[in-house]
Write a protein that holds these residues in place. Structure first.
Motif, mmCIF file in Angstrom:
data_model
loop_
_atom_site.group_PDB
_atom_site.id
_atom_site.type_symbol
_atom_site.label_atom_id
_atom_site.label_comp_id
_atom_site.label_asym_id
_atom_site.label_seq_id
_atom_site.Cartn_x
_atom_site.Cartn_y
_atom_site.Cartn_z
ATOM 1 N N ILE A 45 19.381 48.912 44.584
ATOM 2 C CA ILE A 45 20.805 49.213 44.451
ATOM 3 C C ILE A 45 21.237 48.722 43.073
ATOM 4 N N LEU A 46 21.773 49.624 42.258
ATOM 5 C CA LEU A 46 22.222 49.290 40.905
ATOM 6 C C LEU A 46 23.727 49.468 40.829
ATOM 7 N N GLY A 47 24.410 48.481 40.263
ATOM 8 C CA GLY A 47 25.861 48.591 40.165
ATOM 9 C C GLY A 47 26.437 47.598 39.184
ATOM 10 N N SER A 48 27.752 47.555 39.126
ATOM 11 C CA SER A 48 28.460 46.627 38.234
ATOM 12 C C SER A 48 29.690 46.089 38.956
ATOM 13 N N SER A 49 30.157 44.936 38.497
ATOM 14 C CA SER A 49 31.332 44.289 39.079
ATOM 15 C C SER A 49 32.269 43.818 37.979
ATOM 16 N N ARG A 50 33.532 43.648 38.359
ATOM 17 C CA ARG A 50 34.520 43.140 37.407
ATOM 18 C C ARG A 50 35.519 42.261 38.154
ATOM 19 N N TRP A 51 35.897 41.168 37.479
ATOM 20 C CA TRP A 51 36.833 40.222 38.076
ATOM 21 C C TRP A 51 37.827 39.819 36.990
ATOM 22 N N ILE A 52 39.128 40.005 37.271
ATOM 23 C CA ILE A 52 40.187 39.700 36.305
ATOM 24 C C ILE A 52 41.180 38.734 36.940
ATOM 25 N N GLY A 53 41.574 37.707 36.202
ATOM 26 C CA GLY A 53 42.562 36.758 36.692
ATOM 27 C C GLY A 53 43.378 36.173 35.554
ATOM 28 N N ASP A 54 44.453 35.463 35.917
ATOM 29 C CA ASP A 54 45.264 34.780 34.898
ATOM 30 C C ASP A 54 45.688 33.414 35.418
ATOM 31 N N ASP A 55 46.629 32.746 34.704
ATOM 32 C CA ASP A 55 47.050 31.390 35.071
ATOM 33 C C ASP A 55 47.701 31.347 36.441
ATOM 34 N N ILE A 56 48.357 32.429 36.846
ATOM 35 C CA ILE A 56 49.100 32.451 38.104
ATOM 36 C C ILE A 56 48.238 32.970 39.256
ATOM 37 N N ASP A 57 47.567 34.064 39.007
ATOM 38 C CA ASP A 57 46.793 34.703 40.069
ATOM 39 C C ASP A 57 45.352 34.914 39.606
ATOM 40 N N PRO A 58 44.403 34.139 40.165
ATOM 41 C CA PRO A 58 42.997 34.300 39.742
ATOM 42 C C PRO A 58 42.335 35.547 40.336
ATOM 43 N N PHE A 59 43.081 36.280 41.161
ATOM 44 C CA PHE A 59 42.509 37.465 41.803
ATOM 45 C C PHE A 59 43.356 38.705 41.528
ATOM 46 N N ILE A 60 43.779 38.883 40.269
ATOM 47 C CA ILE A 60 44.552 40.068 39.925
ATOM 48 C C ILE A 60 43.759 41.324 40.276
ATOM 49 N N TYR A 61 42.485 41.303 39.951
ATOM 50 C CA TYR A 61 41.627 42.431 40.306
ATOM 51 C C TYR A 61 40.235 41.903 40.587
ATOM 52 N N THR A 62 39.745 42.193 41.771
ATOM 53 C CA THR A 62 38.378 41.847 42.133
ATOM 54 C C THR A 62 37.720 43.076 42.734
ATOM 55 N N GLU A 63 36.669 43.531 42.106
ATOM 56 C CA GLU A 63 35.978 44.723 42.588
ATOM 57 C C GLU A 63 35.066 44.375 43.753
ATOM 58 N N ALA A 64 35.249 45.083 44.858
ATOM 59 C CA ALA A 64 34.412 44.856 46.043
ATOM 60 C C ALA A 64 33.109 45.627 45.915
ATOM 61 N N ASN A 65 32.033 45.009 46.377
ATOM 62 C CA ASN A 65 30.722 45.666 46.403
ATOM 63 C C ASN A 65 30.126 45.454 47.786
ATOM 64 N N ARG A 66 30.249 46.491 48.604
ATOM 65 C CA ARG A 66 29.768 46.407 49.984
ATOM 66 C C ARG A 66 28.986 47.669 50.324
ATOM 67 N N TYR A 67 27.890 47.461 51.021
ATOM 68 C CA TYR A 67 27.042 48.581 51.421
ATOM 69 C C TYR A 67 26.649 48.413 52.884
#
Length: 203
Positions: free
Chosen positions: A48-70
């Motif tokens: 299984i080949l893929g990529s992930s990305r996680w973005i956060g800031d001072d207020i919210d460490p989970f602004i964007y979290t890419e889910a990877n589920r199979y």
């Protein structure tokens, strides 16, 4: 000479069949895994080949979290022998560096009663990040959920991305002859075929 040539062909074929991995999901081709695609595991190594990305800031460490589920579908009579997870091409955009923080990915394998079957982590940013579990086989269930999560020790805004490769080795629950035995058997058959008919018949 014909025997050696035939043996070489059989040997090369056996090695090729036992070493080639099958890519069952490639995010660059098949798209995101956020919809939890069902993947049919085949005999041998499944990648299984893929990529992930996680973005956060001072207020919210989970602004964007890419889910990877199979969802992994396992044919009756097959079992999972081992799982290996690797991460590479990690990129961090923040005031820190990958060397100064602990960033990890967590992989878990569950059946649909959510009993954890496998749980390992891999540090992002190491020279050769690697996690492996082989205290298997797993059988008795036909469907598993493979899930990736992430953990990060960092303060301030960040944008972290990485690529991953998960290799799942599937074997037959009933032991099969090894490649070596197949080669020896093929050699015996080829040798027998070369013996003249008269010599095969006892007086």
């Amino acid at each position: 000479m014909k025997i050696l040539t035939s043996l070489a062909i059989v040997f090369v074929s056996a090695v090729a069949l036992s070493s080639n991995a099958t890519i069952i999901w490639d995010e660059s081709i098949n798209g995101s895994s956020e919809s939890m695609p069902m993947l049919n595991l085949q005999m041998g190594e499944n990648e299984i080949l893929g990529s992930s990305r996680w973005i956060g800031d001072d207020i919210d460490p989970f602004i964007y979290t890419e889910a990877n589920r199979y969802v992994l579908s396992l044919q009756e009579g097959y079992s999972i022998k081992s799982i290996t997870a690797e991460i590479f091409n990690s990129v961090l955009d923040s005031q820190d560096s990958l060397e100064s923080l602990w960033a990890t990915t967590f992989w878990s394998l569950q059946d649909f009663t959510y009993d954890f079957k496998w749980y390992e982590y891999t540090r992002i940013g190491e020279q050769s990040p690697y996690a492996s579990f082989s205290n298997l086989p797993l059988n008795g269930f036909n469907n598993f959920l493979l899930n990736q999560a992430a953990g990060l020790s960092i303060s301030g805004p960040f944008d972290l991305s990485w690529d991953y490769r998960v290799t799942i080795e599937v074997v037959n629950s009933v032991p099969e002859p090894s490649s070596l035995w197949l080669v020896l058997f093929a050699l015996a058959v080829i040798f027998w075929a070369q013996v003249p008919t008269k010599k095969r018949i006892s007086p």
